[in-house]
Design an enzyme around this catalytic site. Structure first.
Site, short mmCIF file in Angstrom:
data_model
loop_
_atom_site.label_atom_id
_atom_site.label_comp_id
_atom_site.label_asym_id
_atom_site.label_seq_id
_atom_site.Cartn_x
_atom_site.Cartn_y
_atom_site.Cartn_z
N ASP A 98 -4.54 8.17 2.06
CA ASP A 98 -4.19 6.88 2.65
C ASP A 98 -5.47 6.20 3.13
O ASP A 98 -6.32 6.84 3.75
CB ASP A 98 -3.25 7.12 3.84
CG ASP A 98 -2.09 6.14 3.87
OD1 ASP A 98 -2.37 4.93 3.87
OD2 ASP A 98 -0.94 6.60 3.91
N ASP A 199 -3.15 0.88 2.87
CA ASP A 199 -2.24 0.38 3.89
C ASP A 199 -2.35 -1.14 4.07
O ASP A 199 -3.47 -1.67 4.21
CB ASP A 199 -2.65 1.08 5.21
CG ASP A 199 -1.61 0.97 6.29
OD1 ASP A 199 -0.52 1.54 6.12
OD2 ASP A 199 -1.89 0.30 7.31
N GLU A 255 -0.24 -1.13 -0.56
CA GLU A 255 0.99 -1.47 0.15
C GLU A 255 0.94 -2.95 0.50
O GLU A 255 -0.02 -3.40 1.14
CB GLU A 255 1.11 -0.64 1.44
CG GLU A 255 2.46 -0.81 2.10
CD GLU A 255 2.44 -0.68 3.61
OE1 GLU A 255 3.51 -0.44 4.20
OE2 GLU A 255 1.37 -0.85 4.23
N HIS A 330 7.85 6.68 4.68
CA HIS A 330 7.84 6.98 6.11
C HIS A 330 8.17 5.77 6.99
O HIS A 330 8.27 5.91 8.20
CB HIS A 330 6.46 7.54 6.49
CG HIS A 330 5.37 6.52 6.33
ND1 HIS A 330 4.99 6.05 5.08
CD2 HIS A 330 4.62 5.85 7.22
CE1 HIS A 330 4.04 5.14 5.23
NE2 HIS A 330 3.80 5.01 6.52
N ASP A 331 8.31 4.59 6.39
CA ASP A 331 8.63 3.38 7.16
C ASP A 331 10.05 2.88 6.93
O ASP A 331 10.44 1.86 7.50
CB ASP A 331 7.69 2.23 6.75
CG ASP A 331 6.24 2.49 7.10
OD1 ASP A 331 5.99 3.15 8.13
OD2 ASP A 331 5.36 2.01 6.36
C1 GLC Z 1 1.82 0.40 7.10
C2 GLC Z 1 2.19 1.84 7.32
C3 GLC Z 1 2.92 1.95 8.62
C4 GLC Z 1 1.99 1.50 9.71
C5 GLC Z 1 1.43 0.10 9.44
C6 GLC Z 1 0.25 -0.18 10.30
O1 GLC Z 1 2.92 -0.41 6.97
O2 GLC Z 1 2.94 2.32 6.24
O3 GLC Z 1 3.38 3.25 8.87
O4 GLC Z 1 2.65 1.50 10.94
O5 GLC Z 1 0.99 -0.05 8.12
O6 GLC Z 1 -0.82 0.64 9.92
#
Ligand code: GLC
Ligand code: CA
Length: 562
Positions: A98, A199, A255, A330-331
């Protein structure tokens, strides 16, 4: 179509805190993952995406990084990490890390220096502004609730944080900062990793002047129209590609909350040299009601979901791009609870959804526990919640006077909270589901006696073995990877069906999305001489014709037609 290993593989996401605890402190760790490499190998996955394991004060479970080149004590040491890489590589499994570079922790050395004075070399690594008489520099809101600005009395200015106030945003306009990030990425790549999951990478470029947001315009939190796919994001990614990514045989996936298919295609079009894949969000946002994740989901129709996935399939096919296929991570809530039925048809619906993910065009991502059909958690009290996103947003509602007691919102929490996905992996039916010998940092789902890995491994009909079959089919049938995609029965509200085609062969996928038993009718214009059933989640006789099929609840079938 260009052949690539990352198109042919299946990715498995590990959220280390919740995966497996090796030393009884209640927190998953690197040695815990090493213990399970054989399990991953048995499943057959090709790539592990490891959520952050870097040094962090854990305001947002590791997505707030205080040192990019150190391992968090709770997870182990750099030697443990190297051992993990070696163990995975020995099995032929690749590892992607990540990369969280939209922001750091406020405890990162860069920020510690940045906040000290207005004229130090690190000041400009972050986004500092003067306030407007007693109010923050603009009206932007954090994605975790509250203002996106935090006042810092040391220098009397505010810093921007699109997430928690312990996650200050980095200033990508600063050339030295970008160079430092590229150096850090190169350092990890030279250690032998196979790529990055990036991320919120489409948030890194903010509009010049940081203008006020307009809630009618922004796709997300107030102000989001000024940083989602911001003005220089493609320029930065091209630069990153040229200086770092292009020098290695790796995979990259960005992402990208709120990215549209048109914009998404730009990030992944091969001739633009940016990224390989994006995680788009349309299909994990489409069921939000008027109150977003602070209210009940809206009723959705299958055609709503089909339209979104179809649009991405077609658009990226046109542009020679590549999809990432996921329904949870995980979100997000657990996929079987959200898109399937986590009660009577848990097994059937989990297999049906898996069939979708593994037969559309793109790379499938499995989130840990999905392969045994783990479900949302029956949270009863806010005391069981650990997630900063859920807690911050509820506390904000309470401050506004919209709710008295946080526990009034438990219905909403049970549906939406990110913690649904973060409860420990259920390994067996012993205490704490075999996740830890200590006290787990977050409760284990009470259904662990029914839903666990050990039980799945002892049952040849389990969801686990269905995933194993899907993964090995991908290796045997190039059509699953490289075939063209064509939607069938576009307006059908029960059945999701499509064709894939490669060199005269066809793959027919039929998915019944609900508990009803609709009839499937094969469109007349599909011609073939022979049919072969490749996989199904019910027993199907080989002789059965496919012109008309009475589908069972959540039935899934994949045929090869010649
Ligand atoms: C992304 C991650 C999430 C995190 C956010 C801030 O969306 O997947 O878990 O809280 O970024 O880093
Ligand atoms: Ca541990």
């Amino acid at each position: 179509m260009d052949k690539k290993w990352w198109k042919e593989g299946v990715v498995y996401q590990i959220y280390p805190r919740s995966f497996n605890d090796s030393n009884g402190d209640g927190i998953g760790d690197l040695q815990g993952i090493i213990e399970k490499v054989d399990y991953l190998d048995k499943l057959g996955i090709d790539v592990v995406w490891l959520s952050p394991v870097y040094d962090s004060p854990n305001d947002d479970n590791g997505y707030d990084i205080s040192h990019y080149q150190k391992i968090m004590d709770e997870f182990g040491t750099m030697e443990d990490w190297e051992e993990l890489l070696e163990a995975l590589h020995t099995k032929g499994i690749k590892l992607i890390m990540d990369l969280v570079v939209n922001h750091t922790s406020d405890e990162h050395n860069w920020f510690v220096k940045s906040r000290k004075s207005k004229d130090n070399p690190y000041r400009d690594y972050y986004i500092w502004r003067k306030g407007r008489t007693d109010t923050p520099p603009n009206n932007w809101r954090s994605n975790f609730g509250g203002s996106a600005w935090q006042y810092d009395k040391v220098t009397g200015e505010y810093y921007l944080h699109l997430f928690s106030k312990k996650q200050p945003d980095l200033n990508w306009e600063n050339r030295n900062l970008r160079e430092d990030i590229y150096k850090m990425m190169t350092w990890w790549l030279d250690k032998g990793i196979d790529g990055f999951r990036m991320d919120v990478i489409n948030f890194i470029s903010k509009a010049p002047g940081l203008p006020d947001g307009d809630s009618e315009v922004g796709p997300g939190a107030m102000g989001s129209e000024h940083y989602v796919d911001g003005p220089k994001v493609h320029q930065y990614l091209k630069e990153m590609n040229k200086e770092v990514l292009s020098k290695y045989d790796i995979m990259t996936v960005g992402e990208m909350p709120f990215v549209t298919a048109d914009e998404g295609a730009k990030y992944v079009a091969p001739d633009r040299n940016e990224l390989n894949m994006v995680f788009q969000f349309e299909h994990v946002l489409f069921d939000e009601g008027s109150k977003g994740r602070l209210g009940k989901p809206r009723d959705w129709k299958l055609t709503d979901l089909k339209k979104i996935l179809h649009k991405w399939q077609v658009k990226l096919q046109e542009e020679n791009g590549w999809n990432s296929l996921y329904l949870n991570n995980h979100d997000q809530p657990r996929m079987v609870s959200r898109f399937g039925d986590d009660k009577e048809y848990r097994v059937e619906s989990a297999k049906m959804l898996a069939t979708l993910l593994h037969t559309l065009q793109g790379t499938p991502y499995i989130y840990q526990g999905e392969e045994i059909g783990m479900t949302n958690f029956p949270f009863e009290s806010i005391d069981d919640i650990r997630d900063i996103d859920t807690l911050n947003k509820l506390q904000e509602e309470q401050k506004k006077g919209n709710i008295d007691d946080l526990n009034e919102m438990m219905d909403v929490v049970r549906y939406w909270s990110r913690d649904n996905a973060r409860t420990p992996i259920q390994w067996d039916n012993s205490q704490h589901a075999g996740f830890t010998t200590g006290t787990p940092w977050i409760k284990v789902n009470p259904n662990f006696k029914e839903v666990n890995v050990k039980k799945a491994l002892n049952n040849s009909e389990s969801i686990f073995y269905y995933y194993q079959d899907l993964i090995s089919l991908r290796k045997e049938e190039p059509i699953i990877v490289y075939g063209d995609y064509q939607l069938l029965l576009e307006d059908d509200e029960n059945i999701y069906a499509y064709l894939r085609e490669l060199e005269g062969e066809k793959l027919l996928v039929i998915l019944n999305f609900f508990a009803e038993k609709p009839e499937f009718k094969l469109p007349d214009d599909i011609s073939f001489q022979e049919q072969e059933l490749l996989i199904s989640n019910y027993d199907v006789s080989k002789e059965e014709g496919i012109d008309k099929i009475n589908l069972q609840p959540y039935e899934a079938r994949v045929y090869k037609l010649k």
